[in-house]
Design an enzyme around this catalytic site. Structure first.
Site, PDB file in Angstrom:
ATOM      1  N   ASN A 433      -6.529  -4.652  -9.237  1.00 12.82           N
ATOM      2  CA  ASN A 433      -6.626  -6.095  -9.306  1.00 12.82           C
ATOM      3  C   ASN A 433      -7.792  -6.966  -9.670  1.00 12.82           C
ATOM      4  O   ASN A 433      -8.567  -6.512  -9.069  1.00 12.82           O
ATOM      5  CB  ASN A 433      -6.160  -6.486  -7.838  1.00 12.82           C
ATOM      6  CG  ASN A 433      -4.624  -5.791  -7.491  1.00 12.82           C
ATOM      7  OD1 ASN A 433      -3.637  -6.545  -7.976  1.00 12.82           O
ATOM      8  ND2 ASN A 433      -4.478  -4.865  -6.720  1.00 12.82           N
ATOM      9  N   ASP A 494       0.607  -9.870 -12.543  1.00  9.56           N
ATOM     10  CA  ASP A 494       0.987  -9.338 -11.104  1.00  9.56           C
ATOM     11  C   ASP A 494       1.591 -10.575 -10.380  1.00  9.56           C
ATOM     12  O   ASP A 494       1.743 -11.617 -10.726  1.00  9.56           O
ATOM     13  CB  ASP A 494      -0.512  -9.237 -10.545  1.00  9.56           C
ATOM     14  CG  ASP A 494      -0.157  -8.034  -9.006  1.00  9.56           C
ATOM     15  OD1 ASP A 494       0.800  -7.922  -8.961  1.00  9.56           O
ATOM     16  OD2 ASP A 494      -1.296  -8.121  -8.412  1.00  9.56           O
ATOM     17  N   GLU A 551       7.904  -4.695  -7.580  1.00 11.11           N
ATOM     18  CA  GLU A 551       7.116  -4.393  -6.403  1.00 11.11           C
ATOM     19  C   GLU A 551       8.093  -4.719  -5.297  1.00 11.11           C
ATOM     20  O   GLU A 551       9.013  -5.257  -5.295  1.00 11.11           O
ATOM     21  CB  GLU A 551       5.893  -5.344  -6.574  1.00 11.11           C
ATOM     22  CG  GLU A 551       5.227  -5.476  -7.795  1.00 11.11           C
ATOM     23  CD  GLU A 551       3.871  -6.435  -7.341  1.00 11.11           C
ATOM     24  OE1 GLU A 551       4.243  -7.647  -7.493  1.00 11.11           O
ATOM     25  OE2 GLU A 551       2.793  -5.879  -6.884  1.00 11.11           O
TER      26      GLU A 551
HETATM   27  P1  C2E Z   1      -0.747  -6.962  -4.764  1.00  7.71           P
HETATM   28  O1  C2E Z   1      -1.680  -6.752  -6.073  1.00  7.71           O
HETATM   29  O2  C2E Z   1       0.489  -7.628  -5.384  1.00  7.71           O
HETATM   30  O3  C2E Z   1      -0.395  -5.613  -4.284  1.00  7.71           O
HETATM   31  C1  C2E Z   1       0.825  -5.300  -3.664  1.00  7.71           C
HETATM   32  C2  C2E Z   1       0.634  -5.593  -2.072  1.00  7.71           C
HETATM   33  O4  C2E Z   1       2.007  -5.490  -1.457  1.00  7.71           O
HETATM   34  C3  C2E Z   1      -0.228  -4.720  -1.281  1.00  7.71           C
HETATM   35  O5  C2E Z   1      -0.795  -5.319  -0.394  1.00  7.71           O
HETATM   36  C4  C2E Z   1       0.688  -3.661  -0.632  1.00  7.71           C
HETATM   37  O6  C2E Z   1       0.305  -3.037   0.384  1.00  7.71           O
HETATM   38  C5  C2E Z   1       1.952  -4.590  -0.547  1.00  7.71           C
HETATM   39  N1  C2E Z   1       3.279  -3.755  -0.682  1.00  7.71           N
HETATM   40  C6  C2E Z   1       3.503  -2.845  -1.455  1.00  7.71           C
HETATM   41  N2  C2E Z   1       4.602  -2.218  -1.239  1.00  7.71           N
HETATM   42  C7  C2E Z   1       5.277  -3.270  -0.437  1.00  7.71           C
HETATM   43  C8  C2E Z   1       6.746  -3.159   0.009  1.00  7.71           C
HETATM   44  O7  C2E Z   1       7.532  -2.604  -0.244  1.00  7.71           O
HETATM   45  N3  C2E Z   1       6.609  -4.436   1.021  1.00  7.71           N
HETATM   46  C9  C2E Z   1       5.880  -5.122   1.345  1.00  7.71           C
HETATM   47  N4  C2E Z   1       6.199  -6.120   2.503  1.00  7.71           N
HETATM   48  N5  C2E Z   1       4.633  -5.206   0.883  1.00  7.71           N
HETATM   49  C10 C2E Z   1       4.402  -4.009  -0.109  1.00  7.71           C
HETATM   50  P2  C2E Z   1      -2.226  -5.445   0.058  1.00  7.71           P
HETATM   51  O8  C2E Z   1      -2.861  -4.109  -0.248  1.00  7.71           O
HETATM   52  O9  C2E Z   1      -2.260  -6.184   1.534  1.00  7.71           O
HETATM   53  O10 C2E Z   1      -2.800  -6.291  -1.024  1.00  7.71           O
HETATM   54  C11 C2E Z   1      -2.457  -7.901  -1.073  1.00  7.71           C
HETATM   55  C12 C2E Z   1      -2.825  -8.337  -2.018  1.00  7.71           C
HETATM   56  O11 C2E Z   1      -4.407  -8.645  -2.126  1.00  7.71           O
HETATM   57  C13 C2E Z   1      -2.771  -7.821  -3.573  1.00  7.71           C
HETATM   58  O12 C2E Z   1      -1.369  -8.181  -3.667  1.00  7.71           O
HETATM   59  C14 C2E Z   1      -3.746  -8.142  -4.459  1.00  7.71           C
HETATM   60  O13 C2E Z   1      -3.237  -9.411  -5.238  1.00  7.71           O
HETATM   61  C15 C2E Z   1      -5.037  -8.471  -3.539  1.00  7.71           C
HETATM   62  N6  C2E Z   1      -5.831  -7.326  -3.446  1.00  7.71           N
HETATM   63  C16 C2E Z   1      -5.833  -6.133  -3.106  1.00  7.71           C
HETATM   64  N7  C2E Z   1      -6.726  -5.367  -3.275  1.00  7.71           N
HETATM   65  C17 C2E Z   1      -7.492  -6.110  -4.252  1.00  7.71           C
HETATM   66  C18 C2E Z   1      -8.612  -5.951  -4.896  1.00  7.71           C
HETATM   67  O14 C2E Z   1      -9.168  -4.780  -4.828  1.00  7.71           O
HETATM   68  N8  C2E Z   1      -9.060  -6.951  -5.821  1.00  7.71           N
HETATM   69  C19 C2E Z   1      -8.607  -8.234  -6.007  1.00  7.71           C
HETATM   70  N9  C2E Z   1      -8.994  -8.961  -6.600  1.00  7.71           N
HETATM   71  N10 C2E Z   1      -7.396  -8.360  -5.167  1.00  7.71           N
HETATM   72  C20 C2E Z   1      -6.878  -7.435  -4.568  1.00  7.71           C
HETATM   73 MG    MG Z   2       1.534  -7.971  -6.855  1.00 11.65          MG
HETATM   74 MG    MG Z   3      -1.613  -6.002  -7.739  1.00 10.27          MG
END
Ligand code: C2E
Ligand code: MG
Ligand code: MG
Length: 607
Positions: A433, A494, A551
């Site tokens: 991301n 995304d 997703e």
């Molecule tokens: P994202 O890139 O859309 O990542 C997917 C998010 O949805 C992840 O949350 C993941 O744990 C969650 N997810 C995956 N499958 C499911 C599902 O079946 N149900 C539900 N309810 N959730 C699911 P996470 O890890 O909490 O990350 C949230 C957001 O934070 C990410 O959305 C991304 O936008 C950001 N993020 C996470 N890591 C990074 C990073 O290293 N750099 C940047 N810039 N943003 C990050």
């Molecule tokens: Mg996403």
């Molecule tokens: Mg993502």
């Protein structure tokens, strides 16, 4: 010869007694300009004048007279001639002042002003703060060089006295307003009894970054003049019983007298309107984005509480509001404090490097059923707060300018891990991301360096940008994206469906993959509308050449539904939750042995 040193109150000094009142030693010490009497006596003698006056830019005046009946004492509001001299910063000699309207009409008891001369009084850094003026009843033929030099030297000495007074006392030497120390002193004075309350208003002249930009571009003299100009406008708005303080470089505070009602909405509106009008600062026009904050303080809050910090937090919040003013709100303040705490902790975590971790979530190809990619997701295990979610800290990092360091950390660790998997013979893609805030001038160079450092094939990499970054890319962003594509790296949109882009704008996005947001996907098994949306977005995106990933596939029926559509890949808790690096290889092995149903083996029932 009789001497009558005295002092008339200016707008900032609530002191009207002559400085020589015998039993008022403390007020002499606090308010008199040190050494003024001696300087004035010297000037009076050298120029043989009956009246010497020190007038400061805020209108306060100190005088010394050799006669009980001097010409035009500056008692009350100083005459325009004095104020002109105090604010102009230039010397003036009026040999015959009888025809000069600025010194007329003289009060009947004192007789006419015949002669006037002034020298500007400067601070140590050459900023004019007032003028030393001499006057006589009779006009003069000339002022000799010796007399002019004496007046100039005396003005220099008076300048030192003014600076000294501000250090010893209550006044900011540049704005001539009472400073922060005086603010707290007065506030304690107002809140002596248990049930006393006082209203405070704080004014943030301009957002801090903008104010610092003024200073960088125009210098401190300009910034000082700007704050003084703002203070002058605030003083127009204030009633006589309110007091204005300079509590920070670009911050003013108004203290209302005890038992004063809160200023009405209309009054606050009028203040903001006044401050939003363009300023002409040293000939340069400027429009500010001021914020006015309000807080009522009780005496109990003086212990331990910091009323100034709280009212400033309200004025800070007000800068972004349409009205330009805001009442202090405890919850909002707490949120800001926590945000600040998190940002400093995150900055520390990025250098400390033991609290951050990358988790990986599999993406499964619906045609073959194989796991073809992993998404790297940042995790922060804070020692006292526990798990902090990226949805909480990533936006803060973006606002605090920490994205460069954060993305560098993520790419470095993710690519190191990808190199290990590559060496183990795993042909898997890794998506990261990335935020729009990452696109600074050397993002691509840093990316190339990291790829080279870890010897990773760029074709195994995908960068995920949010829809809003890609929607109407500016030229610079577009160039970055094109170069990323040219390096063989994939680009994913995304969270598609959460922004405001329409399907037509997809055509302009230089991406390879479209990830449909979980909010659209989550209920496609139950909602015909959602299913139709995902189906048509998928059809169009594929038509435009995108690979489509859904997703948020949380259960078997959603999985079955997306299998029925034309989507390419699925990602979600039903397939696997994000997992630490060490769990990935075992998971992949177990999955390869028992993959999810795919279109190739449609006859299988979904798991
Ligand atoms: P994202 O890139 O859309 O990542 C997917 C998010 O949805 C992840 O949350 C993941 O744990 C969650 N997810 C995956 N499958 C499911 C599902 O079946 N149900 C539900 N309810 N959730 C699911 P996470 O890890 O909490 O990350 C949230 C957001 O934070 C990410 O959305 C991304 O936008 C950001 N993020 C996470 N890591 C990074 C990073 O290293 N750099 C940047 N810039 N943003 C990050
Ligand atoms: Mg996403
Ligand atoms: Mg993502």
């Amino acid at each position: 010869m009789q001497t009558m040193p005295g002092h008339a109150p200016g707008s900032t000094l609530d002191e009207s007694r002559p400085t020589s009142t015998p039993n008022d030693a403390e007020s002499v010490h606090r308010f008199a300009v040190p050494g003024f009497d001696a300087v004035a006596r010297l000037v009076a003698r050298s120029l043989d004048v009956p009246l010497v006056t020190l007038v400061l830019g805020d209108g306060s005046a100190y005088w010394y007279s050799t006669t009980p009946n001097p010409p035009m004492l500056p008692a009350g509001a100083p005459a325009p001639g004095f104020l002109d001299a105090a604010r102009s910063g230039v010397a003036e000699v009026v040999l015959d002042a009888r025809e000069d309207a600025r010194f007329q009409p003289a009060p009947p008891a004192t007789g006419p002003v015949g002669f006037f001369a002034s020298e500007p009084v400067m601070t140590l850094n050459g900023h004019p703060v007032g003028a030393l003026c001499v006057m006589d009843r009779m006009p003069r033929q000339s002022l000799s060089t010796r007399e002019r030099t004496a007046l100039r030297d005396a003005a220099a000495l008076a300048g030192t006295g003014v600076v000294l007074r501000s250090y010893m006392g209550r006044t900011d030497p540049v704005s001539q307003l009472p400073h922060r120390g005086a603010f707290f002193e007065d506030l304690r004075g107002q809140l002596r009894n248990a049930h006393d309350t006082v209203w405070l208003a704080a004014i943030e002249v301009a957002p801090v970054e903008r104010f610092n930009a003024f200073i960088r571009a125009m210098g401190h003299v300009y910034a000082d003049a700007l704050v003084r100009a703002v203070a002058e406008r605030v003083q127009i708005w204030m009633s006589a019983d309110m007091c204005l303080y300079q509590v920070g470089t670009s911050r003013l505070a108004i203290m209302l007298p005890a038992a004063h009602e809160r200023p009405s909405d209309a009054q606050l509106h009028a203040l903001v309107r006044l401050l939003r009008e363009p300023f002409d600062c040293l000939g340069i026009p400027l429009t500010l984005r001021p914020g006015v904050g309000l807080l009522q303080v009780e005496s109990s809050e003086m212990r331990g509480g910091d009323p100034l910090r709280r009212v400033m937090s309200a004025s800070h919040a007000a800068q972004d509001s349409a009205s330009g003013w805001a009442m202090y709100e405890h919850d909002q303040d707490e949120r800001h404090r926590q945000d600040f705490f998190l940002v400093t902790e995150l900055a520390a975590a990025l250098t400390d490097r033991t609290e951050l971790d990358l988790y990986y979530q599999p993406r499964v190809d619906l045609e073959s059923g194989q796991c073809v990619a992993l998404e790297a997701l940042l995790r922060w295990h804070h020692p006292t707060l526990g798990e902090v979610l990226p949805s909480r800290f990533v936006p803060l990092a973006e606002r605090a300018g920490l994205m460069r360091a954060l993305t560098e950390w993520v790419l470095d660790h993710g690519l190191a891990r990808l190199a290990v998997w590559q060496a183990q013979g795993l042909a898997i893609k890794l998506s990261f991301n990335v935020s729009g805030a990452d696109f600074d001038a050397d993002f691509l160079e840093r990316l190339e360096t990291l790829l080279a450092r870890h010897s990773v094939d760029p074709g195994l990499l995908e960068l995920e940008f949010t829809e809003s970054t890609l929607m109407h890319p500016c030229d610079a962003t577009l160039q970055h994206l094109m170069r990323i594509r040219a390096m063989g790296i994939g680009i994913a949109i995304d969270d598609f469906g959460t922004g405001y882009s329409n399907l037509a704008s997809l055509r302009e996005m230089p991406a390879t993959t479209l990830k449909i947001d979980q909010s659209l996907v989550r209920s496609i098994d139950g909602s015909r509308g959602d299913a139709a949306t995902v189906r048509s977005v998928t059809a169009l995106a594929r038509e435009l050449g995108f690979r489509v990933v859904v997703e948020g596939v949380e259960n078997a029926s959603v999985y079955a539904a997306v299998l029925d559509m034309a989507c390419d890949e699925a990602q979600g808790f039903h397939i696997a939750r994000p997992m630490p690096a060490a769990a990935v290889t075992p998971w992949l092995q177990a999955y390869a042995a028992a993959p999810f149903p795919s279109r190739r083996d449609r006859s299988d029932l979904p798991r």
